[in-house]
Design a protein around this motif. Structure first.
Motif, PDB file in Angstrom:
ATOM      1  N   PRO A   1     -48.955 -45.910  35.949  1.00  0.00           N
ATOM      2  CA  PRO A   1     -48.168 -44.956  35.153  1.00  0.00           C
ATOM      3  C   PRO A   1     -49.007 -43.952  34.371  1.00  0.00           C
ATOM      4  CG  PRO A   1     -47.240 -47.150  34.978  1.00  0.00           C
ATOM      5  CD  PRO A   1     -48.508 -47.309  35.737  1.00  0.00           C
ATOM      6  N   MET A   2     -50.083 -44.419  33.742  1.00  0.00           N
ATOM      7  CA  MET A   2     -50.929 -43.498  32.980  1.00  0.00           C
ATOM      8  C   MET A   2     -51.538 -42.424  33.869  1.00  0.00           C
ATOM      9  SD  MET A   2     -52.201 -42.372  30.221  1.00  0.00           S
ATOM     10  CE  MET A   2     -51.918 -43.630  28.972  1.00  0.00           C
TER      11      MET A   2
ATOM     12  N   GLN B   1     -44.828 -38.090  28.890  1.00  0.00           N
ATOM     13  CA  GLN B   1     -44.440 -39.129  27.927  1.00  0.00           C
ATOM     14  C   GLN B   1     -43.245 -39.933  28.431  1.00  0.00           C
ATOM     15  OE1 GLN B   1     -43.953 -36.601  24.490  1.00  0.00           O
ATOM     16  NE2 GLN B   1     -45.995 -37.089  23.692  1.00  0.00           N
TER      17      GLN B   1
ATOM     18  N   LEU C   1     -44.471 -42.577  30.853  1.00  0.00           N
ATOM     19  CA  LEU C   1     -45.068 -43.713  30.156  1.00  0.00           C
ATOM     20  C   LEU C   1     -43.995 -44.582  29.490  1.00  0.00           C
ATOM     21  CD1 LEU C   1     -48.184 -41.984  28.526  1.00  0.00           C
ATOM     22  CD2 LEU C   1     -48.128 -43.459  30.529  1.00  0.00           C
ATOM     23  N   SER C   2     -42.993 -43.928  28.899  1.00  0.00           N
ATOM     24  CA  SER C   2     -41.928 -44.672  28.212  1.00  0.00           C
ATOM     25  C   SER C   2     -41.113 -45.504  29.215  1.00  0.00           C
ATOM     26  CB  SER C   2     -40.993 -43.705  27.480  1.00  0.00           C
ATOM     27  OG  SER C   2     -41.708 -42.990  26.494  1.00  0.00           O
TER      28      SER C   2
ATOM     29  N   ASN D   1     -42.112 -46.934  31.813  1.00  0.00           N
ATOM     30  CA  ASN D   1     -42.869 -48.043  32.377  1.00  0.00           C
ATOM     31  C   ASN D   1     -43.388 -49.018  31.322  1.00  0.00           C
ATOM     32  OD1 ASN D   1     -43.427 -47.500  35.485  1.00  0.00           O
ATOM     33  ND2 ASN D   1     -43.442 -45.526  34.432  1.00  0.00           N
ATOM     34  N   GLN D   2     -42.918 -48.860  30.102  1.00  0.00           N
ATOM     35  CA  GLN D   2     -43.333 -49.785  29.051  1.00  0.00           C
ATOM     36  C   GLN D   2     -42.513 -51.082  29.094  1.00  0.00           C
ATOM     37  OE1 GLN D   2     -43.120 -47.630  25.358  1.00  0.00           O
ATOM     38  NE2 GLN D   2     -45.141 -46.688  25.632  1.00  0.00           N
TER      39      GLN D   2
END
Length: 266
Positions: free
Chosen positions: A237-238, A259, A262-263, A265-266
């Motif tokens: 993801p990053m 963003q 990333l959100s 995949n948290q």
């Protein structure tokens, strides 16, 4: 949208198409007169091929047909990569190789491009597409902007040097007065030339420093891009978020989209 023929294996017949056939295809389609494969290294030709295949999908105003430096060429390939992403074309562009002008690398990419474009339009040329008009409009806009800059520079110079304009209405002088005036003018001109020469030298130094700084940070971005293209990292993801920022055409929304990735995949 793009067809399902995105993946073309290395043993596909596309990769047996010769240089002359590729050049003939490009020249006939875009009304060009290329004689070497290396002439497409800037990426502009590839962008226009996609513009012909998918009218309106390529932001042609961002394509630089006069690209000579690697930096300008890479900007063209970023436009092309963004188009691929938008059309969901799963094709990785080896930008760092293509911009070097290596015949084999550019040949392979053109072989793939020809095969792909023909898979979309069945090998039939878009008769309603005017390559000269599309290309000419972009070039005219660039030349017009350059002319505007030159005009503004000339106006600035004339405003700062009113004596360089029309000499009408200036009384004529003869004899010693004329000679004296000539000496003064010559002296003033010499001082002005020296001052301009010094200014040019300072500007050259500033440009050199800016170019070194640009190349330094550009090198860092290229290193990051190469790392992100590693097969074992590209699905992280990053890495996906970083690539979103690197390849975004709209800089304003790039960070927000990264963003979101990333959100999610948290």
């Amino acid at each position: 949208m793009a067809s399902s023929n995105n993946v073309i294996g290395m043993m596909d017949s596309a990769y047996f198409v010769g240089r002359n056939e590729l050049l003939s295809w490009i020249n006939a389609s875009l009304q060009l007169n290329l004689s070497r494969i290396e002439e497409v290294a800037s990426g502009a030709v590839q962008c226009q091929m996609m513009d012909m295949t998918y009218p309106g999908a390529v932001p042609m105003h961002k394509v630089n047909f006069d690209a000579r430096t690697e930096y300008d060429m890479i900007q063209n390939y970023k436009v092309l990569q963004d188009v691929f992403t938008k059309l969901k074309i799963d094709k990785h562009i080896e930008v760092n190789r293509l911009v070097k002008g290596r015949p084999l690398d550019n040949l392979e990419f053109l072989q793939w491009l020809k095969r792909y474009c023909e898979s979309v339009n069945g090998g039939i040329m878009n008769e309603n597409y005017n390559p000269l008009e599309r290309r000419g409009k972009v070039c005219k806009e660039r030349h017009f902007k350059a002319s505007q800059k030159s005009s503004k520079s000339l106006q600035t110079y004339n405003s700062q040097n009113p004596g360089s304009g029309d000499k009408s209405g200036v009384p004529k002088m003869t004899g010693n007065k004329q000679k004296s005036r000539a000496v003064v003018v010559e002296s003033d001109s010499s001082d002005e030339i020296q001052a301009l020469s010094n200014e040019i030298t300072e500007l050259k130094v500033s440009v050199d420093l800016l170019e070194k700084e640009r190349d330094y940070y550009f090198g860092k971005l290229r290193d990051i891009e190469i790392l992100c293209q590693a097969p074992d990292l590209e699905h992280i993801p990053m890495v996906a978020a970083v690539k979103k920022v690197l390849y975004a055409a709209d800089e304003g929304s790039a960070l927000a989209e990264a963003q979101e990735i990333l959100s999610a995949n948290q």
